[in-house]
Write a protein that holds these residues in place. Structure first.
Motif, PDB file in Angstrom:
ATOM      1  N   UNK A  53     -24.081 -21.223  11.926  1.00 11.30           N
ATOM      2  CA  UNK A  53     -24.440 -20.456  10.823  1.00 11.30           C
ATOM      3  C   UNK A  53     -24.589 -19.011  11.262  1.00 11.30           C
ATOM      4  N   UNK A  54     -24.897 -18.110  10.488  1.00 15.05           N
ATOM      5  CA  UNK A  54     -25.269 -16.703  10.742  1.00 15.05           C
ATOM      6  C   UNK A  54     -26.535 -16.276   9.918  1.00 15.05           C
ATOM      7  N   UNK A  55     -27.381 -15.876  10.902  1.00 14.32           N
ATOM      8  CA  UNK A  55     -28.784 -15.354  10.333  1.00 14.32           C
ATOM      9  C   UNK A  55     -28.974 -13.778  10.002  1.00 14.32           C
ATOM     10  N   UNK A  56     -29.047 -13.345   8.835  1.00 11.27           N
ATOM     11  CA  UNK A  56     -29.003 -11.876   8.749  1.00 11.27           C
ATOM     12  C   UNK A  56     -30.443 -11.393   8.402  1.00 11.27           C
ATOM     13  N   UNK A  57     -31.266 -10.769   9.288  1.00 12.44           N
ATOM     14  CA  UNK A  57     -32.406 -10.051   9.036  1.00 12.44           C
ATOM     15  C   UNK A  57     -32.138  -8.571   8.925  1.00 12.44           C
ATOM     16  N   UNK A  58     -33.532  -8.028   8.603  1.00 17.30           N
ATOM     17  CA  UNK A  58     -33.498  -6.499   8.437  1.00 17.30           C
ATOM     18  C   UNK A  58     -32.809  -5.624   9.729  1.00 17.30           C
ATOM     19  N   UNK A  59     -33.085  -6.127  11.082  1.00 19.00           N
ATOM     20  CA  UNK A  59     -32.316  -5.447  11.938  1.00 19.00           C
ATOM     21  C   UNK A  59     -31.524  -6.194  12.965  1.00 19.00           C
ATOM     22  N   UNK A  60     -31.684  -7.447  12.792  1.00 11.73           N
ATOM     23  CA  UNK A  60     -30.610  -8.380  13.736  1.00 11.73           C
ATOM     24  C   UNK A  60     -30.030  -9.293  13.221  1.00 11.73           C
ATOM     25  N   UNK A  61     -28.639  -9.540  13.634  1.00 10.78           N
ATOM     26  CA  UNK A  61     -27.854 -10.688  13.168  1.00 10.78           C
ATOM     27  C   UNK A  61     -27.739 -11.518  14.251  1.00 10.78           C
ATOM     28  N   UNK A  62     -27.976 -12.947  13.950  1.00 12.85           N
ATOM     29  CA  UNK A  62     -27.746 -13.946  14.842  1.00 12.85           C
ATOM     30  C   UNK A  62     -26.414 -15.104  14.472  1.00 12.85           C
ATOM     31  N   UNK A  63     -25.741 -15.043  15.529  1.00 12.40           N
ATOM     32  CA  UNK A  63     -24.493 -16.134  15.470  1.00 12.40           C
ATOM     33  C   UNK A  63     -24.966 -17.354  16.183  1.00 12.40           C
ATOM     34  N   UNK A  64     -24.859 -18.411  15.456  1.00  7.89           N
ATOM     35  CA  UNK A  64     -25.015 -19.656  16.071  1.00  7.89           C
ATOM     36  C   UNK A  64     -23.914 -20.643  15.852  1.00  7.89           C
ATOM     37  N   UNK A  65     -23.320 -20.791  16.976  1.00  8.76           N
ATOM     38  CA  UNK A  65     -22.106 -21.566  16.875  1.00  8.76           C
ATOM     39  C   UNK A  65     -22.024 -22.959  17.743  1.00  8.76           C
ATOM     40  N   UNK A  66     -22.047 -23.965  17.242  1.00  7.45           N
ATOM     41  CA  UNK A  66     -22.068 -25.319  17.666  1.00  7.45           C
ATOM     42  C   UNK A  66     -21.340 -25.422  19.001  1.00  7.45           C
ATOM     43  N   UNK A  67     -21.681 -25.822  19.996  1.00 13.24           N
ATOM     44  CA  UNK A  67     -21.099 -25.813  21.427  1.00 13.24           C
ATOM     45  C   UNK A  67     -20.679 -24.671  22.001  1.00 13.24           C
ATOM     46  N   UNK A  68     -21.128 -23.470  21.496  1.00 15.92           N
ATOM     47  CA  UNK A  68     -20.913 -22.118  22.321  1.00 15.92           C
ATOM     48  C   UNK A  68     -22.238 -21.164  22.332  1.00 15.92           C
ATOM     49  N   UNK A  69     -23.083 -21.684  21.641  1.00 15.77           N
ATOM     50  CA  UNK A  69     -24.582 -21.201  21.588  1.00 15.77           C
ATOM     51  C   UNK A  69     -24.789 -20.156  20.633  1.00 15.77           C
ATOM     52  N   UNK A  70     -25.767 -19.366  20.954  1.00 17.47           N
ATOM     53  CA  UNK A  70     -26.216 -18.200  20.059  1.00 17.47           C
ATOM     54  C   UNK A  70     -26.232 -16.984  20.539  1.00 17.47           C
ATOM     55  N   UNK A  71     -25.932 -15.990  19.824  1.00 15.61           N
ATOM     56  CA  UNK A  71     -25.921 -14.491  20.138  1.00 15.61           C
ATOM     57  C   UNK A  71     -26.638 -13.679  19.148  1.00 15.61           C
ATOM     58  N   UNK A  72     -27.427 -12.658  19.656  1.00 15.58           N
ATOM     59  CA  UNK A  72     -28.086 -12.092  18.559  1.00 15.58           C
ATOM     60  C   UNK A  72     -27.963 -10.561  18.901  1.00 15.58           C
ATOM     61  N   UNK A  73     -27.492  -9.717  17.778  1.00 16.17           N
ATOM     62  CA  UNK A  73     -26.912  -8.261  17.730  1.00 16.17           C
ATOM     63  C   UNK A  73     -27.894  -7.497  16.661  1.00 16.17           C
ATOM     64  N   UNK A  74     -28.366  -6.281  17.359  1.00 17.24           N
ATOM     65  CA  UNK A  74     -28.896  -5.280  16.324  1.00 17.24           C
ATOM     66  C   UNK A  74     -27.805  -4.706  15.547  1.00 17.24           C
ATOM     67  N   UNK A  75     -28.186  -4.285  14.497  1.00 20.68           N
ATOM     68  CA  UNK A  75     -26.926  -3.782  13.549  1.00 20.68           C
ATOM     69  C   UNK A  75     -27.669  -2.711  12.600  1.00 20.68           C
ATOM     70  N   UNK A  76     -26.765  -1.848  12.220  1.00 20.96           N
ATOM     71  CA  UNK A  76     -26.843  -1.067  10.993  1.00 20.96           C
ATOM     72  C   UNK A  76     -26.034  -1.503   9.957  1.00 20.96           C
ATOM     73  N   UNK A  77     -26.581  -0.878   8.599  1.00 19.33           N
ATOM     74  CA  UNK A  77     -25.636  -1.259   7.605  1.00 19.33           C
ATOM     75  C   UNK A  77     -25.201   0.293   6.815  1.00 19.33           C
ATOM     76  N   UNK A  78     -24.031   0.070   6.530  1.00 20.81           N
ATOM     77  CA  UNK A  78     -23.659   1.387   5.649  1.00 20.81           C
ATOM     78  C   UNK A  78     -22.723   0.886   4.643  1.00 20.81           C
ATOM     79  N   UNK A  79     -23.251   0.831   3.462  1.00 25.41           N
ATOM     80  CA  UNK A  79     -22.408   0.340   2.390  1.00 25.41           C
ATOM     81  C   UNK A  79     -22.102  -1.193   2.548  1.00 25.41           C
ATOM     82  N   UNK A  80     -21.005  -1.630   2.541  1.00 29.21           N
ATOM     83  CA  UNK A  80     -20.139  -2.799   2.926  1.00 29.21           C
ATOM     84  C   UNK A  80     -19.972  -2.969   4.456  1.00 29.21           C
ATOM     85  N   UNK A  81     -20.492  -1.995   5.362  1.00 31.63           N
ATOM     86  CA  UNK A  81     -20.003  -1.960   6.740  1.00 31.63           C
ATOM     87  C   UNK A  81     -21.308  -2.472   7.544  1.00 31.63           C
ATOM     88  N   UNK A  82     -21.152  -3.400   8.123  1.00 28.10           N
ATOM     89  CA  UNK A  82     -22.105  -3.659   9.535  1.00 28.10           C
ATOM     90  C   UNK A  82     -21.618  -3.443  10.621  1.00 28.10           C
TER      91      UNK A  82
END
Length: 116
Positions: A53-82
């Motif tokens: 799954x991908x969890x999108x919050x106001x200031x972070x995106x977390x990717x959780x991929x089974x058998x590969x773990x999770x990664x969390x990134x801070x992000x910004x959003x401009x129109x349709x570009x993260x």
């Protein structure tokens, strides 16, 4: 004097309405999205099982991929570009399509197909 007060009141009202409108649009992508498949540039598709799954919050995106773990990134959003930040690198995700229960995002890996 009454005219000035009316103009100020209308201006403030318009600002409040526009900020509410913008907030609801950007909030639409917030939440947990189940990653159902990844479509690669060559057209091949990786159907994913549960636990991804991908969890999108106001200031972070977390990717959780089974058998590969999770990664969390801070992000910004401009129109349709993260724009995600991983260490010192900027990674661009482009929202290709967006609906209430499905979103497609082009990433450097491939196009993520996410559902709720």
């Amino acid at each position: 004097m009454a005219q000035i007060k009316n103009m100020v009141a209308l201006t403030l009202f318009a600002l409040v309405l526009s900020s509410c409108s913008n907030a609801s649009e950007s909030d639409d992508i917030f939440g947990r999205w189940v990653m159902t498949e990844v479509v690669y540039d060559d057209g091949s598709v990786n159907q994913l099982g549960s636990g991804n799954f991908v969890d999108i919050n106001a200031d972070t995106i977390t990717e959780v991929i089974k058998d590969h773990g999770s990664r969390q990134y801070p992000y910004t959003k401009q129109d349709k570009v993260l724009t995600l930040t991983a260490d010192d690198e900027k990674i661009t995700w482009q929202i290709l399509s967006e609906a209430a229960h499905r979103i497609e995002i082009a990433t450097p890996i491939g196009t993520y197909v996410l559902t709720r």
